[in-house]
Scaffold this motif. Structure first.
Motif, PDB file in Angstrom:
ATOM      1  N   LYS A  44       0.810  -1.232   0.000  1.00 15.48           N
ATOM      2  CA  LYS A  44       0.000   0.000   0.000  1.00 15.48           C
ATOM      3  C   LYS A  44       0.842   1.282   0.000  1.00 15.48           C
ATOM      4  N   GLU A  45       1.953   1.275  -0.729  1.00 16.47           N
ATOM      5  CA  GLU A  45       2.814   2.454  -0.814  1.00 16.47           C
ATOM      6  C   GLU A  45       2.627   3.224  -2.118  1.00 16.47           C
ATOM      7  N   HIS A  46       1.968   2.601  -3.084  1.00 14.39           N
ATOM      8  CA  HIS A  46       1.840   3.190  -4.416  1.00 14.39           C
ATOM      9  C   HIS A  46       0.380   3.520  -4.736  1.00 14.39           C
ATOM     10  N   ALA A  47       0.171   4.702  -5.321  1.00 11.04           N
ATOM     11  CA  ALA A  47      -1.172   5.097  -5.741  1.00 11.04           C
ATOM     12  C   ALA A  47      -1.458   4.600  -7.154  1.00 11.04           C
ATOM     13  N   ILE A  48      -0.414   4.520  -7.975  1.00 11.81           N
ATOM     14  CA  ILE A  48      -0.556   4.075  -9.359  1.00 11.81           C
ATOM     15  C   ILE A  48       0.535   3.068  -9.668  1.00 11.81           C
ATOM     16  N   VAL A  49       0.133   1.980 -10.304  1.00 12.56           N
ATOM     17  CA  VAL A  49       1.098   0.999 -10.794  1.00 12.56           C
ATOM     18  C   VAL A  49       0.819   0.799 -12.279  1.00 12.56           C
ATOM     19  N   PHE A  50       1.781   1.194 -13.098  1.00 11.49           N
ATOM     20  CA  PHE A  50       1.698   0.940 -14.528  1.00 11.49           C
ATOM     21  C   PHE A  50       2.305  -0.422 -14.795  1.00 11.49           C
ATOM     22  N   ILE A  51       1.734  -1.131 -15.761  1.00 13.63           N
ATOM     23  CA  ILE A  51       2.295  -2.411 -16.185  1.00 13.63           C
ATOM     24  C   ILE A  51       2.275  -2.420 -17.702  1.00 13.63           C
ATOM     25  N   THR A  52       3.386  -2.799 -18.296  1.00  9.30           N
ATOM     26  CA  THR A  52       3.461  -2.756 -19.754  1.00  9.30           C
ATOM     27  C   THR A  52       2.544  -3.829 -20.350  1.00  9.30           C
ATOM     28  N   ILE A  59      -1.458 -11.957 -18.325  1.00  7.09           N
ATOM     29  CA  ILE A  59      -2.094 -12.134 -17.005  1.00  7.09           C
ATOM     30  C   ILE A  59      -3.416 -11.365 -16.936  1.00  7.09           C
ATOM     31  N   LYS A  60      -4.128 -11.290 -18.058  1.00  8.40           N
ATOM     32  CA  LYS A  60      -5.358 -10.491 -18.138  1.00  8.40           C
ATOM     33  C   LYS A  60      -6.370 -10.846 -17.056  1.00  8.40           C
ATOM     34  N   GLU A  61      -6.647 -12.126 -16.889  1.00  5.69           N
ATOM     35  CA  GLU A  61      -7.670 -12.547 -15.920  1.00  5.69           C
ATOM     36  C   GLU A  61      -7.281 -12.167 -14.496  1.00  5.69           C
ATOM     37  N   GLU A  62      -6.039 -12.434 -14.142  1.00  2.00           N
ATOM     38  CA  GLU A  62      -5.566 -12.100 -12.808  1.00  2.00           C
ATOM     39  C   GLU A  62      -5.541 -10.582 -12.601  1.00  2.00           C
ATOM     40  N   LEU A  63      -5.205  -9.865 -13.651  1.00  2.00           N
ATOM     41  CA  LEU A  63      -5.157  -8.407 -13.601  1.00  2.00           C
ATOM     42  C   LEU A  63      -6.545  -7.829 -13.337  1.00  2.00           C
ATOM     43  N   GLU A  64      -7.563  -8.395 -13.979  1.00  2.00           N
ATOM     44  CA  GLU A  64      -8.939  -7.952 -13.751  1.00  2.00           C
ATOM     45  C   GLU A  64      -9.329  -8.116 -12.287  1.00  2.00           C
ATOM     46  N   GLU A  65      -8.954  -9.230 -11.713  1.00  2.00           N
ATOM     47  CA  GLU A  65      -9.275  -9.501 -10.303  1.00  2.00           C
ATOM     48  C   GLU A  65      -8.528  -8.544  -9.377  1.00  2.00           C
ATOM     49  N   ARG A  68      -9.528  -4.663  -8.870  1.00  2.00           N
ATOM     50  CA  ARG A  68     -10.724  -4.305  -8.083  1.00  2.00           C
ATOM     51  C   ARG A  68     -10.396  -3.568  -6.793  1.00  2.00           C
ATOM     52  N   VAL A  69      -9.123  -3.576  -6.413  1.00  2.00           N
ATOM     53  CA  VAL A  69      -8.728  -2.849  -5.205  1.00  2.00           C
ATOM     54  C   VAL A  69      -8.786  -1.347  -5.470  1.00  2.00           C
ATOM     55  N   THR A  70      -8.996  -0.575  -4.430  1.00  2.00           N
ATOM     56  CA  THR A  70      -9.062   0.871  -4.579  1.00  2.00           C
ATOM     57  C   THR A  70      -7.696   1.452  -4.913  1.00  2.00           C
ATOM     58  N   LEU A  71      -6.702   1.081  -4.152  1.00  2.00           N
ATOM     59  CA  LEU A  71      -5.330   1.514  -4.421  1.00  2.00           C
ATOM     60  C   LEU A  71      -4.424   0.307  -4.438  1.00  2.00           C
ATOM     61  N   PRO A  72      -3.525   0.265  -5.314  1.00  2.00           N
ATOM     62  CA  PRO A  72      -3.197   1.240  -6.340  1.00  2.00           C
ATOM     63  C   PRO A  72      -4.088   1.083  -7.569  1.00  2.00           C
ATOM     64  N   ALA A  73      -4.175   2.145  -8.351  1.00  2.00           N
ATOM     65  CA  ALA A  73      -4.808   2.047  -9.662  1.00  2.00           C
ATOM     66  C   ALA A  73      -3.813   1.308 -10.549  1.00  2.00           C
ATOM     67  N   ILE A  74      -4.281   0.271 -11.226  1.00  2.00           N
ATOM     68  CA  ILE A  74      -3.405  -0.536 -12.067  1.00  2.00           C
ATOM     69  C   ILE A  74      -3.729  -0.206 -13.520  1.00  2.00           C
TER      70      ILE A  74
END
Length: 107
Positions: A44-52, A59-65, A68-74
């Motif tokens: 919980k140290e990052h507000a935004i996490v970019f992933i290329t 990892i689309k399915e896992e990424l969707e799951e 759903r967290v509020t922070l960080p925005a992925i």
């Protein structure tokens, strides 16, 4: 609390972001990216996490799951290979859920 911004991806793709003050996390495999992302969510140290997108597409399915967290925005961003549509697809779905209609791509 002061939050940070991070990026996850292949080393040669994300290295330049370090100069912008972002935390960079080099990964070679989708499993490494998933483990890194889970760790960042837990800390919980990052507000935004970019992933290329080249990593995110595997990892689309896992990424969707996980998204759903509020922070960080992925947020999936294009890499040196161009866009795979992962980020745009997630944006489209999020907007459609928020407003009840596909206002971005409606003809």
């Amino acid at each position: 609390m002061e939050y940070k911004i991070a990026i996850i991806g292949l080393h040669n793709v994300i290295l330049g972001f370090k100069g912008l003050g972002m935390d960079t996390f080099s990964v070679d495999k989708p499993k490494q990216a998933l483990d890194t992302l889970k760790d960042l969510i837990t800390k919980k140290e990052h507000a935004i996490v970019f992933i290329t997108e080249d990593i995110a597409q595997d990892i689309k399915e896992e990424l969707e799951e996980l998204a759903r967290v509020t922070l960080p925005a992925i947020i999936a961003v294009p890499s040196h290979q161009g866009s795979f549509g992962v980020g745009l697809g997630r944006l489209r779905k999020t907007v459609e859920q928020a407003v009840g209609s596909d206002i971005l791509f409606r003809k």
